[in-house]
Design a protein around this motif. Structure first.
Motif, PDB file in Angstrom:
ATOM      1  N   MET A   1       0.819  -1.209   0.000  1.00  0.00           N
ATOM      2  CA  MET A   1       0.000   0.000   0.000  1.00  0.00           C
ATOM      3  C   MET A   1       0.860   1.270   0.000  1.00  0.00           C
ATOM      4  O   MET A   1       0.536   2.255  -0.649  1.00  0.00           O
ATOM      5  N   LEU A   2       1.964   1.236   0.777  1.00  0.00           N
ATOM      6  CA  LEU A   2       2.831   2.407   0.834  1.00  0.00           C
ATOM      7  C   LEU A   2       3.401   2.731  -0.541  1.00  0.00           C
ATOM      8  O   LEU A   2       3.454   3.905  -0.943  1.00  0.00           O
ATOM      9  N   ARG A   3       3.802   1.687  -1.266  1.00  0.00           N
ATOM     10  CA  ARG A   3       4.342   1.914  -2.604  1.00  0.00           C
ATOM     11  C   ARG A   3       3.291   2.526  -3.518  1.00  0.00           C
ATOM     12  O   ARG A   3       3.586   3.409  -4.324  1.00  0.00           O
ATOM     13  N   THR A   4       2.067   2.086  -3.402  1.00  0.00           N
ATOM     14  CA  THR A   4       0.988   2.648  -4.215  1.00  0.00           C
ATOM     15  C   THR A   4       0.749   4.116  -3.886  1.00  0.00           C
ATOM     16  O   THR A   4       0.565   4.953  -4.782  1.00  0.00           O
ATOM     17  N   LEU A   5       0.772   4.433  -2.599  1.00  0.00           N
ATOM     18  CA  LEU A   5       0.571   5.823  -2.190  1.00  0.00           C
ATOM     19  C   LEU A   5       1.708   6.715  -2.698  1.00  0.00           C
ATOM     20  O   LEU A   5       1.478   7.845  -3.155  1.00  0.00           O
TER      21      LEU A   5
ATOM     22  N   ASP B   1      -6.507  17.626   0.532  1.00  0.00           N
ATOM     23  CA  ASP B   1      -7.218  16.343   0.547  1.00  0.00           C
ATOM     24  C   ASP B   1      -8.423  16.384   1.485  1.00  0.00           C
ATOM     25  O   ASP B   1      -9.459  15.746   1.222  1.00  0.00           O
ATOM     26  N   TRP B   2      -8.304  17.138   2.581  1.00  0.00           N
ATOM     27  CA  TRP B   2      -9.431  17.231   3.512  1.00  0.00           C
ATOM     28  C   TRP B   2     -10.583  17.995   2.878  1.00  0.00           C
ATOM     29  O   TRP B   2     -11.761  17.608   3.019  1.00  0.00           O
ATOM     30  N   GLU B   3     -10.286  19.083   2.160  1.00  0.00           N
ATOM     31  CA  GLU B   3     -11.346  19.865   1.513  1.00  0.00           C
ATOM     32  C   GLU B   3     -12.027  19.080   0.391  1.00  0.00           C
ATOM     33  O   GLU B   3     -13.249  19.171   0.208  1.00  0.00           O
ATOM     34  N   SER B   4     -11.256  18.310  -0.366  1.00  0.00           N
ATOM     35  CA  SER B   4     -11.827  17.577  -1.502  1.00  0.00           C
ATOM     36  C   SER B   4     -12.469  16.251  -1.092  1.00  0.00           C
ATOM     37  O   SER B   4     -13.155  15.620  -1.896  1.00  0.00           O
ATOM     38  N   GLY B   5     -12.245  15.821   0.137  1.00  0.00           N
ATOM     39  CA  GLY B   5     -12.795  14.550   0.606  1.00  0.00           C
ATOM     40  C   GLY B   5     -11.910  13.362   0.318  1.00  0.00           C
ATOM     41  O   GLY B   5     -12.249  12.227   0.682  1.00  0.00           O
ATOM     42  N   THR B   6     -10.782  13.601  -0.353  1.00  0.00           N
ATOM     43  CA  THR B   6      -9.868  12.500  -0.681  1.00  0.00           C
ATOM     44  C   THR B   6      -9.286  11.859   0.572  1.00  0.00           C
ATOM     45  O   THR B   6      -9.084  10.644   0.632  1.00  0.00           O
ATOM     46  N   LEU B   7      -9.018  12.682   1.575  1.00  0.00           N
ATOM     47  CA  LEU B   7      -8.407  12.176   2.794  1.00  0.00           C
ATOM     48  C   LEU B   7      -9.326  11.166   3.484  1.00  0.00           C
ATOM     49  O   LEU B   7      -8.871  10.117   3.948  1.00  0.00           O
ATOM     50  N   ARG B   8     -10.622  11.481   3.528  1.00  0.00           N
ATOM     51  CA  ARG B   8     -11.571  10.552   4.148  1.00  0.00           C
ATOM     52  C   ARG B   8     -11.614   9.237   3.382  1.00  0.00           C
ATOM     53  O   ARG B   8     -11.698   8.159   3.988  1.00  0.00           O
ATOM     54  N   LEU B   9     -11.547   9.324   2.042  1.00  0.00           N
ATOM     55  CA  LEU B   9     -11.589   8.117   1.223  1.00  0.00           C
ATOM     56  C   LEU B   9     -10.355   7.248   1.462  1.00  0.00           C
ATOM     57  O   LEU B   9     -10.452   6.024   1.582  1.00  0.00           O
ATOM     58  N   VAL B  10      -9.208   7.876   1.547  1.00  0.00           N
ATOM     59  CA  VAL B  10      -7.964   7.112   1.741  1.00  0.00           C
ATOM     60  C   VAL B  10      -7.939   6.454   3.120  1.00  0.00           C
ATOM     61  O   VAL B  10      -7.569   5.289   3.270  1.00  0.00           O
ATOM     62  N   ILE B  11      -8.368   7.203   4.147  1.00  0.00           N
ATOM     63  CA  ILE B  11      -8.329   6.679   5.507  1.00  0.00           C
ATOM     64  C   ILE B  11      -9.345   5.552   5.701  1.00  0.00           C
ATOM     65  O   ILE B  11      -9.192   4.678   6.569  1.00  0.00           O
TER      66      ILE B  11
ATOM     67  N   HIS C   1      -9.673   3.141   3.864  1.00  0.00           N
ATOM     68  CA  HIS C   1      -9.006   1.886   3.504  1.00  0.00           C
ATOM     69  C   HIS C   1      -8.096   1.454   4.651  1.00  0.00           C
ATOM     70  O   HIS C   1      -7.724   2.263   5.508  1.00  0.00           O
ATOM     71  N   PRO C   2      -7.725   0.200   4.664  1.00  0.00           N
ATOM     72  CA  PRO C   2      -6.849  -0.300   5.745  1.00  0.00           C
ATOM     73  C   PRO C   2      -5.401   0.184   5.550  1.00  0.00           C
ATOM     74  O   PRO C   2      -4.519  -0.590   5.153  1.00  0.00           O
ATOM     75  N   VAL C   3      -5.168   1.438   5.777  1.00  0.00           N
ATOM     76  CA  VAL C   3      -3.836   2.010   5.633  1.00  0.00           C
ATOM     77  C   VAL C   3      -3.539   2.870   6.861  1.00  0.00           C
ATOM     78  O   VAL C   3      -4.410   3.582   7.376  1.00  0.00           O
ATOM     79  N   ARG C   4      -2.341   2.778   7.339  1.00  0.00           N
ATOM     80  CA  ARG C   4      -1.954   3.548   8.508  1.00  0.00           C
ATOM     81  C   ARG C   4      -1.772   5.026   8.141  1.00  0.00           C
ATOM     82  O   ARG C   4      -1.320   5.352   7.054  1.00  0.00           O
ATOM     83  N   ARG C   5      -2.086   5.880   9.096  1.00  0.00           N
ATOM     84  CA  ARG C   5      -1.937   7.314   8.835  1.00  0.00           C
ATOM     85  C   ARG C   5      -0.462   7.695   8.688  1.00  0.00           C
ATOM     86  O   ARG C   5      -0.134   8.617   7.940  1.00  0.00           O
ATOM     87  N   GLY C   6       0.393   6.988   9.419  1.00  0.00           N
ATOM     88  CA  GLY C   6       1.825   7.253   9.256  1.00  0.00           C
ATOM     89  C   GLY C   6       2.294   6.964   7.845  1.00  0.00           C
ATOM     90  O   GLY C   6       3.163   7.666   7.311  1.00  0.00           O
ATOM     91  N   SER C   7       1.716   5.945   7.209  1.00  0.00           N
ATOM     92  CA  SER C   7       2.086   5.615   5.828  1.00  0.00           C
ATOM     93  C   SER C   7       1.639   6.704   4.868  1.00  0.00           C
ATOM     94  O   SER C   7       2.312   6.996   3.874  1.00  0.00           O
ATOM     95  N   ILE C   8       0.487   7.319   5.160  1.00  0.00           N
ATOM     96  CA  ILE C   8       0.010   8.424   4.313  1.00  0.00           C
ATOM     97  C   ILE C   8       0.982   9.600   4.372  1.00  0.00           C
ATOM     98  O   ILE C   8       1.371  10.159   3.343  1.00  0.00           O
ATOM     99  N   LEU C   9       1.379   9.973   5.589  1.00  0.00           N
ATOM    100  CA  LEU C   9       2.337  11.072   5.731  1.00  0.00           C
ATOM    101  C   LEU C   9       3.663  10.738   5.065  1.00  0.00           C
ATOM    102  O   LEU C   9       4.256  11.576   4.374  1.00  0.00           O
ATOM    103  N   LEU C  10       4.146   9.526   5.275  1.00  0.00           N
ATOM    104  CA  LEU C  10       5.432   9.127   4.709  1.00  0.00           C
ATOM    105  C   LEU C  10       5.386   9.123   3.191  1.00  0.00           C
ATOM    106  O   LEU C  10       6.350   9.553   2.531  1.00  0.00           O
ATOM    107  N   ALA C  11       4.275   8.674   2.609  1.00  0.00           N
ATOM    108  CA  ALA C  11       4.139   8.657   1.157  1.00  0.00           C
ATOM    109  C   ALA C  11       4.147  10.075   0.591  1.00  0.00           C
ATOM    110  O   ALA C  11       4.783  10.354  -0.433  1.00  0.00           O
ATOM    111  N   LYS C  12       3.423  10.974   1.256  1.00  0.00           N
ATOM    112  CA  LYS C  12       3.409  12.369   0.801  1.00  0.00           C
ATOM    113  C   LYS C  12       4.801  12.980   0.904  1.00  0.00           C
ATOM    114  O   LYS C  12       5.248  13.717   0.012  1.00  0.00           O
TER     115      LYS C  12
END
Length: 495
Positions: free
Chosen positions: A1-5, A148-158, A160-171
């Motif tokens: 998942m991290l690689r995909t992000l 992402d919060w304004e567009s709703g993308t963040l809610r969609l990503v979270i 899924h079974p993905v850790r929030r730390g992985s989201i930050l690290l991917a960004k």
């Protein structure tokens, strides 16, 4: 998942207008500025060669030891194109005279009262990275979470079974790759440009120094990206995040580094310190005058020290008078009636040579103490104050890698002081101070064929790394603190 992000973040940045702008602006500014800096370096190198030739010519023109006007020239640093530091701010010519110990301020520019403060403003390639790419880092980060919060993308990503730390690290990883691409592309163009230039020959250690600059640049851009990411995480509105990012960028990069130079000074009024130093110097010279008068009282020599009561049909001399250096040079053509006095003149100059050497060391110590407690102390204070900004910290660290920092200038001055001692040893070996050739060339001029030559070798890359490590560690600590705080805010955010 991290690689995909990470792949998704990369594609988003690579397809954006800001990435295109970052590449174009960085390439144009860096390459254009590199061309200008290279031409300037070639002019400085040519001027250095000309000055070296002039100095050698002056040595050959000296017919007596006392007439020697010996100067050394500081060669321009080939890596000053990357980080200029003090390379062009402090003077390059230092006079070598047995009666005066050279100090770093002797060759300084006169544009500021404190010459060391010249370190803090110079256009070079590092400045472009410092100003332009720090702005780009914030532009890459200001909407990373808030957008992402304004567009709703963040809610969609979270969801899924993905850790929030992985989201930050991917960004973070995706943005840093895109930020480093303009840096590496522009530096590659600069290296190609330097490879075609005859004036600059880079060694293996120089490439390691450039590698240190790239590492420092990476950590510096990371700090600004994390600043933007933290703001984006805490604001949730892209407009507010952008406004705060621009404010912080202006404050940290443009305002604070310049404002901090002219705020608090730990020295205060330096007039008392300089007045005390001047009094000490005067006392030293008064002691010299007393010993000189005592010597002359028991000598048949009379009149001014340059000529005394000698039979001098013609002479060539220069004098700086009875001021700080007391320097004078004599080239006399002695008449026959002067021969009985010649041994006394030789004894006088031998005694005065030893006396001036002793006074030079004493005055040098007073000057060093004064310099340490005024200009140098003020410079160190402002350097520490400026390091509260990552931008200034980046400037000092890169100049340490290149060797154009204050320590690098001290390296050269120490080499100059060492050369002065070598020349004094040369004079002693020749018996110059008590010789006839100290003041007269009628029995033969001085042959300077074996005069020691000055050679300056830059400090090793490992010493540069040692000086740069504290700045690197501070930047790393800033990164670690920013990422930790951002992560703590992000895991608590409600979507």
């Amino acid at each position: 998942m991290l690689r995909t992000l990470i792949r998704q973040e990369l594609l988003n940045h690579l397809m954006s207008a800001r990435f295109f702008a970052a590449v174009i602006i960085t390439l144009l500014l860096v390459v254009a500025n590199a061309v200008v800096l290279l031409e300037d370096y070639e002019r400085r190198l040519m001027r250095y060669s000309q000055q070296e030739s002039v100095h050698r010519q002056k040595v050959q023109e000296a017919k007596t030891y006392s007439m020697l006007k010996l100067s050394v020239e500081r060669p321009p640093n080939p890596l000053s194109l990357f980080s200029a530091g003090l390379d062009k701010r402090l003077g390059t010519t230092f006079e070598i005279y047995y009666g005066s110990v050279p100090m770093v301020s002797d060759g300084s520019a006169r544009s500021l009262n404190n010459a060391f403060l010249n370190l803090f403003s110079k256009i070079d390639l590092v400045l472009i990275f410092q100003v332009v790419l720090s702005l780009m880092a914030l532009l890459f980060a200001y909407d990373a979470i808030a957008g992402d919060w304004e567009s709703g993308t963040l809610r969609l990503v979270i969801s899924h079974p993905v850790r929030r730390g992985s989201i930050l690290l991917a960004k973070y990883i995706g943005a840093m790759i895109c930020l480093l691409l303009p840096v590496l592309m522009s530096l590659l163009m600069v290296l190609i440009l330097l490879a075609t230039a005859d004036a600059i020959q880079l060694s293996g250690e120089d490439f390691l120094r450039i590698g240190g600059i790239i590492l420092t640049t990476t950590i510096y851009l990371s700090a600004f990206y994390l600043i933007g990411l933290l703001i984006s995480t805490t604001t949730r509105r892209t407009a507010t995040s952008l406004m705060l990012c621009m404010f912080l960028w202006a404050a940290l990069v443009l305002i604070y580094p310049n404002w901090s130079r002219f705020t608090i000074t730990p020295v205060g009024d330096t007039r008392a310190i300089h007045s005390s130093a001047n009094q000490q110097v005067e006392q030293i010279w008064e002691e010299v005058d007393r010993e000189e008068d005592q010597f002359l009282a028991n000598s048949p020599l009379e009149g001014e020290p340059q000529n005394f009561n000698l039979d001098v049909p013609s002479s060539n001399s220069f004098s700086s008078g009875r001021h700080f250096s007391r320097r004078y040079g004599i080239d006399m053509k002695l008449g026959k009636r002067s021969e009985p006095l010649v041994p006394h003149v030789q004894k006088y100059h031998a005694a005065m040579g030893a006396l001036y050497l002793r006074s030079a060391e004493q005055i040098g110590l007073v000057r060093k103490q004064t310099l340490d407690s005024t200009s140098l102390r003020e410079s160190i204070w402002h350097e520490r104050l400026m390091k509260l900004s990552p931008a200034s910290l980046y400037t000092f660290t890169t100049s340490a890698w290149v060797g154009t920092d204050l320590e690098g200038m001290f390296d050269f001055v120490q080499a100059v002081q060492g050369y002065r001692r070598t020349v004094i040893d040369y004079f002693h070996d020749k018996g110059a101070f008590g010789s006839r050739q100290w003041f007269a060339s009628d029995k033969g001029t001085v042959d300077w064929w074996d005069l020691p030559q000055f050679r300056f070798k830059r400090t090793s890359v490992w010493e540069n790394a040692t000086r740069a490590v504290p700045g690197l560690l501070l930047l790393l600590l800033i990164n670690l603190a920013l990422f930790t705080v951002t992560f703590l805010f992000f895991i608590k955010i409600e979507v």
